[in-house]
Design a protein around this motif. Sequence first.
Motif, PDB file in Angstrom:
ATOM      1  N   GLN A  75       9.642  62.270  29.009  1.00 40.62           N
ATOM      2  CA  GLN A  75       9.978  63.706  29.251  1.00 40.62           C
ATOM      3  C   GLN A  75       9.156  64.464  29.918  1.00 40.62           C
ATOM      4  OE1 GLN A  75      12.536  65.330  25.860  1.00 40.62           O
ATOM      5  NE2 GLN A  75      11.468  63.897  24.812  1.00 40.62           N
ATOM      6  N   GLY A  76       8.141  63.700  30.594  1.00 38.63           N
ATOM      7  CA  GLY A  76       6.905  64.370  31.344  1.00 38.63           C
ATOM      8  C   GLY A  76       7.615  65.180  32.536  1.00 38.63           C
ATOM      9  N   PRO A  77       7.327  66.328  32.613  1.00 36.50           N
ATOM     10  CA  PRO A  77       7.884  67.163  34.085  1.00 36.50           C
ATOM     11  C   PRO A  77       7.604  66.595  35.292  1.00 36.50           C
ATOM     12  CG  PRO A  77       6.965  68.612  32.420  1.00 36.50           C
ATOM     13  CD  PRO A  77       6.599  67.223  32.017  1.00 36.50           C
ATOM     14  N   MET A  78       6.375  66.136  35.537  1.00 36.72           N
ATOM     15  CA  MET A  78       5.884  65.429  36.879  1.00 36.72           C
ATOM     16  C   MET A  78       6.564  64.067  36.862  1.00 36.72           C
ATOM     17  SD  MET A  78       4.432  68.134  38.183  1.00 36.72           S
ATOM     18  CE  MET A  78       4.271  67.204  39.692  1.00 36.72           C
ATOM     19  N   VAL A  79       6.929  63.323  35.693  1.00 35.22           N
ATOM     20  CA  VAL A  79       7.280  61.901  35.940  1.00 35.22           C
ATOM     21  C   VAL A  79       8.732  62.237  36.462  1.00 35.22           C
ATOM     22  CG1 VAL A  79       8.374  60.116  34.518  1.00 35.22           C
ATOM     23  CG2 VAL A  79       5.956  60.996  34.107  1.00 35.22           C
ATOM     24  N   ALA A  80       9.421  63.377  35.985  1.00 42.07           N
ATOM     25  CA  ALA A  80      11.010  63.366  36.516  1.00 42.07           C
ATOM     26  C   ALA A  80      10.776  63.977  37.932  1.00 42.07           C
ATOM     27  CB  ALA A  80      11.550  64.769  35.494  1.00 42.07           C
ATOM     28  N   GLU A 109       7.090  70.050  24.820  1.00 41.15           N
ATOM     29  CA  GLU A 109       6.424  69.224  23.970  1.00 41.15           C
ATOM     30  C   GLU A 109       5.295  68.525  24.850  1.00 41.15           C
ATOM     31  OE1 GLU A 109       8.591  66.805  21.244  1.00 41.15           O
ATOM     32  OE2 GLU A 109       9.515  68.413  20.425  1.00 41.15           O
ATOM     33  N   VAL A 110       5.511  67.758  25.913  1.00 41.18           N
ATOM     34  CA  VAL A 110       4.570  67.137  26.753  1.00 41.18           C
ATOM     35  C   VAL A 110       3.491  67.741  27.410  1.00 41.18           C
ATOM     36  CG1 VAL A 110       4.425  65.754  28.744  1.00 41.18           C
ATOM     37  CG2 VAL A 110       6.234  65.411  27.294  1.00 41.18           C
ATOM     38  N   VAL A 111       4.182  69.032  27.634  1.00 36.74           N
ATOM     39  CA  VAL A 111       2.739  70.182  28.167  1.00 36.74           C
ATOM     40  C   VAL A 111       2.077  70.578  27.103  1.00 36.74           C
ATOM     41  CG1 VAL A 111       2.709  72.475  29.152  1.00 36.74           C
ATOM     42  CG2 VAL A 111       4.648  71.122  30.004  1.00 36.74           C
ATOM     43  N   ALA A 112       2.619  70.622  25.862  1.00 36.62           N
ATOM     44  CA  ALA A 112       1.492  70.917  24.835  1.00 36.62           C
ATOM     45  C   ALA A 112       0.546  69.812  24.416  1.00 36.62           C
ATOM     46  CB  ALA A 112       2.498  71.349  23.566  1.00 36.62           C
ATOM     47  N   LEU A 113       1.050  68.641  24.670  1.00 35.10           N
ATOM     48  CA  LEU A 113       0.307  67.332  24.507  1.00 35.10           C
ATOM     49  C   LEU A 113      -0.967  67.278  25.354  1.00 35.10           C
ATOM     50  CD1 LEU A 113      -0.345  64.461  23.239  1.00 35.10           C
ATOM     51  CD2 LEU A 113       1.710  64.020  25.010  1.00 35.10           C
ATOM     52  N   ASN A 114      -0.599  67.549  26.845  1.00 35.50           N
ATOM     53  CA  ASN A 114      -1.355  67.616  27.687  1.00 35.50           C
ATOM     54  C   ASN A 114      -2.368  68.876  27.400  1.00 35.50           C
ATOM     55  OD1 ASN A 114      -0.066  65.501  29.106  1.00 35.50           O
ATOM     56  ND2 ASN A 114       0.999  66.805  30.548  1.00 35.50           N
ATOM     57  N   GLN A 115      -1.789  70.068  27.052  1.00 40.65           N
ATOM     58  CA  GLN A 115      -3.029  70.999  26.716  1.00 40.65           C
ATOM     59  C   GLN A 115      -4.018  70.539  25.676  1.00 40.65           C
ATOM     60  OE1 GLN A 115      -0.353  74.352  26.209  1.00 40.65           O
ATOM     61  NE2 GLN A 115      -0.369  74.910  28.454  1.00 40.65           N
TER      62      GLN A 115
END
Length: 251
Positions: A75-80, A109-115
Amino acid sequence: MIQEHLSRLLASNSLEDVWSMHTAKMAEYGFDRIVYGYTRFRTGTTLGDLQDALILTNHDPAYVEHFVGDGAYYQGPMVAWAAENVGACSWRMIQEMAMSGKLSPGEMEVVALNQRLDVTAGYTVSFHDVSLRAKGATGLTARRGLTQDDVDEIWEKHGEDLELANKVMHLKVTQLPHTTGQRRPLTARQREVLEWVADGKTIQDTATIMGLNPATIEKHLRLARETLDVDTTAQAILKASSQNQFFLIER
């Protein structure tokens, strides 16, 4: 000089050496954490089974556990973005999409994980592949303390060299033998048996050529299927071929 680095990459015959040289060079530009992924088993809707993909990374184990191991990358935005595009893209796009409410709950959620884990500024490079089922991309994370403004400034100055270096790394990696999700590589016997079968030889033909009995050939094929985690010999041949494990020059 980038030309000297590219020459060294192209001259290398070791996946480990290529990755070591590449990560060191990217760190010189401020990108000290990288995740690279490549698959030849993409489907129309997914990037395929992670067990069939080659993943290289020097990220912290905690990040790898969540992003790769727990499947957050799905579900990573950049993977998409990488799955549908070719070229380089600033992670500023994530910020803009988040601010405009265009990210799904899973992507947020992935953005929050990255942060939480300081994966906040960087670039993604998605590669062109000739097969519809193949896809490769790399995510370049800037070292802690750099902002996306800093990263975009670096890319403005050195983007062409950085994109070229990542493309050459990708092309070199896809030529080298590797394993994906396997507990161990094929043995020399398992590989040789698969090579003869891939050449169209029957079990009896292969036994005669190798000076073994057919039961031993069957055993090597079974062990090769187990090693490659596939059900059929045809699948084993496809997977071993995609990993460049056939007809190797022994060093």
